[in-house]
Design a protein around this motif. Structure first.
Motif, short mmCIF file in Angstrom:
data_model
loop_
_atom_site.label_atom_id
_atom_site.label_comp_id
_atom_site.label_asym_id
_atom_site.label_seq_id
_atom_site.Cartn_x
_atom_site.Cartn_y
_atom_site.Cartn_z
N LEU A 25 4.36 15.96 -35.34
CA LEU A 25 5.28 15.32 -34.84
C LEU A 25 5.49 15.48 -33.18
O LEU A 25 5.12 16.22 -32.63
CB LEU A 25 7.13 15.93 -35.93
N LYS A 26 6.47 14.42 -32.68
CA LYS A 26 6.12 13.90 -31.55
C LYS A 26 7.76 13.48 -30.83
O LYS A 26 8.80 13.06 -32.59
CB LYS A 26 5.40 12.83 -30.91
N PRO A 27 8.36 13.93 -29.93
CA PRO A 27 9.90 13.27 -29.51
C PRO A 27 10.21 12.19 -30.33
O PRO A 27 11.15 11.67 -30.57
CB PRO A 27 10.06 13.96 -28.58
N GLU A 28 9.31 11.32 -30.18
CA GLU A 28 9.44 9.60 -30.33
C GLU A 28 9.94 9.57 -31.73
O GLU A 28 10.01 8.04 -32.22
CB GLU A 28 8.44 8.63 -30.15
N ASP A 29 9.15 10.49 -32.45
CA ASP A 29 9.48 10.99 -33.94
C ASP A 29 11.51 10.57 -34.46
O ASP A 29 11.28 10.62 -35.59
CB ASP A 29 8.19 11.47 -35.09
N THR A 30 11.97 10.95 -33.86
CA THR A 30 13.40 11.43 -34.07
C THR A 30 14.05 10.44 -34.38
O THR A 30 13.40 9.23 -33.70
CB THR A 30 13.86 11.98 -32.90
N ALA A 31 14.24 10.34 -35.86
CA ALA A 31 15.32 9.59 -36.34
C ALA A 31 15.52 9.53 -37.62
O ALA A 31 15.84 10.60 -37.82
CB ALA A 31 14.43 8.22 -36.45
N VAL A 32 16.61 8.85 -37.80
CA VAL A 32 17.09 8.94 -39.37
C VAL A 32 16.04 8.44 -40.26
O VAL A 32 15.52 6.98 -39.64
CB VAL A 32 19.06 7.86 -39.30
N TYR A 33 15.52 8.63 -41.39
CA TYR A 33 14.79 8.81 -42.25
C TYR A 33 15.12 7.88 -43.43
O TYR A 33 16.13 9.20 -43.78
CB TYR A 33 13.75 9.42 -42.21
N TYR A 34 15.05 6.72 -44.09
CA TYR A 34 15.29 6.35 -44.87
C TYR A 34 14.55 6.14 -46.07
O TYR A 34 13.83 5.78 -45.60
CB TYR A 34 16.28 5.48 -44.77
N CYS A 35 14.84 6.01 -47.22
CA CYS A 35 13.47 6.04 -47.99
C CYS A 35 14.16 4.50 -49.22
O CYS A 35 15.74 4.43 -48.99
CB CYS A 35 13.35 6.85 -49.36
N ALA A 36 13.59 3.76 -49.75
CA ALA A 36 13.57 2.83 -50.19
C ALA A 36 13.32 2.26 -50.69
O ALA A 36 12.09 2.45 -51.24
CB ALA A 36 14.27 1.06 -49.05
N CYS A 37 13.61 1.38 -52.29
CA CYS A 37 12.32 1.04 -53.02
C CYS A 37 13.26 -0.25 -53.70
O CYS A 37 13.73 -1.20 -53.66
CB CYS A 37 12.70 1.68 -54.17
#
Length: 125
Positions: free
Chosen positions: A85-97
């Protein structure tokens, strides 16, 4: 179908996390499940997707070789294994379908009509 995303947290750069997206209400059979992320001040962007029937996977270029999407049909759950993981991966992660995603639209936010709540991933440098 209702989606529940989990597994986010704080990790140092170079570390790993595994996100989970659990479905309830009905199975994932016939769906395409995607992971998206949204960093502060930025638009939501595609990370990875998997077709539950057949298992075909898609990853955006910036995570190829580091992130892997997978599914466990018995648990009705889709995972996103995130390594290096990198600092630029920092985010809110959402799943969707969605049941109606075509290949050319697999990375499009608008192609998915069911969204879970986000899970925050913070990568410190």
């Amino acid at each position: 179908v209702q989606l529940q995303a989990s597994g986010g947290g704080l990790v140092q750069a170079g570390g790993s996390l595994r996100l989970s997206c659990a479905a309830s209400g009905r199975t994932f059979s016939g769906y395409t499940v995607g992971w998206f992320r949204q960093a502060p001040g930025k638009q939501r962007e595609f990370v990875a997707a998997i077709r539950i029937n057949g298992g075909h996977t898609y990853h955006t270029d910036s995570v190829k070789g580091r992130f892997t999407i997978s599914r466990d049909n018995a648990k009705n759950t889709v995972y996103l294994q995130m390594n290096t993981l990198k600092p630029e991966d920092t985010a809110v992660y959402y799943c969707a379908c969605s049941r109606t995603v075509i290949i050319s639209q697999v990375g499009a936010v608008g192609a998915y009509n069911n969204w879970g709540q986000g899970t925050l991933v913070t990568v410190s440098s």
